[in-house]
Motif scaffolding. Sequence first.
Motif, PDB file in Angstrom:
ATOM      1  N   LEU A 128      67.670  56.619  44.234  1.00 59.00           N
ATOM      2  CA  LEU A 128      69.091  56.625  44.566  1.00 59.00           C
ATOM      3  C   LEU A 128      69.587  58.065  44.521  1.00 59.00           C
ATOM      4  N   LYS A 159      76.345  57.766  48.330  1.00 58.22           N
ATOM      5  CA  LYS A 159      75.152  57.280  47.642  1.00 58.22           C
ATOM      6  C   LYS A 159      74.217  56.716  48.696  1.00 58.22           C
ATOM      7  N   TYR A 190      65.582  54.154  41.436  1.00 59.92           N
ATOM      8  CA  TYR A 190      66.328  52.934  41.781  1.00 59.92           C
ATOM      9  C   TYR A 190      65.433  51.696  41.717  1.00 59.92           C
ATOM     10  N   THR A 246      72.745  60.775  45.066  1.00 70.67           N
ATOM     11  CA  THR A 246      74.187  60.988  45.167  1.00 70.67           C
ATOM     12  C   THR A 246      74.395  62.408  45.659  1.00 70.67           C
TER      13      THR A 246
END
Length: 313
Positions: free
Chosen positions: A257, A228, A251, A259
């Motif tokens: 954010l 992440k 985020y 992943t």
Amino acid sequence: MEKVERLLSIIMILLKKDIVSTKVFAQLFNVSKRTILRDMETLSLSNIPIYSVNGIHGGYGIMDEYKVDKRLLSTSDLENILTALGGLGQILISEEVEVTIKKIEAMVSPLSPKSSIQLSFYEWEGRSEILQTLKICQESILKNRLVTFDYIDKNGTTTNRVVEPYQLHFSESSWYLKGFCLHRQSYRTFKLSRIDHLLMDENTFNPRDYLLEQEHEASYQPELVAIKALISPSIKDKLLERYGRKSIETYSSEYFLATIYVPQNSIGFQFLAGFGTNLEIIEPKAYVEEFRDYLKEMVERYTLKDLKEDYHV
């Protein structure tokens, strides 16, 4: 039927038939014979290789060397093939690619004079230098001839190789040769930019069952780790292209954010370091520590260099 559609239909028919008479075309499209004659003239002026045959069984045909089985191909299909070949031509120009491009251009033009897609590639100097290596590999694969070369691995170690070449592979921005190494007695993949003194051997070889090896290779996946990371909006598009929209979420007002999955090795570190300060890994902690050590080692190299220069070491 509009003229463009009729011209395309004429080409499609001639690609499947040997000789078709003016009368048959006129009846099929419900137009005059004079209209068909004008259509044939238009196609000829557009470099479509049309020829006429006189006599009771005469009519029009298209040169055999320009015929391909395209019963399942539409104009859009042809445009896509032409676009892909045009892009390939910028990476690797070979006589085969050029001939194929000309054939499909002859089929498509002037029906679709403006392509809706254009591919562009950097004209890197290194890419032009590697062209000769590509040509030798291509010829060796087609002729089942062994190749010999010096191979420089990532640590700088040089070894001489004798290889049965099976396939050229282009991945992202690099070319690779896949083949069976006689020294290692196993299948190997060689990066072309690490190959030196490449020669096509006089000796030929009997091809192995390379398809089985391809299936095995396709099933193999390098060890990946899910991380992440906080990313700035300026690199969001780059990660979207590689990992898709589901990999990124909002985020804060300043960061997204992400992943993503990366190799659990230096290749993954190099990839992530390329984003500079626009990316910050936050999980997993163990990967953060390993990445930090990688960056420290990089910084230390330059720090030591500066110290040596200061003290004239």
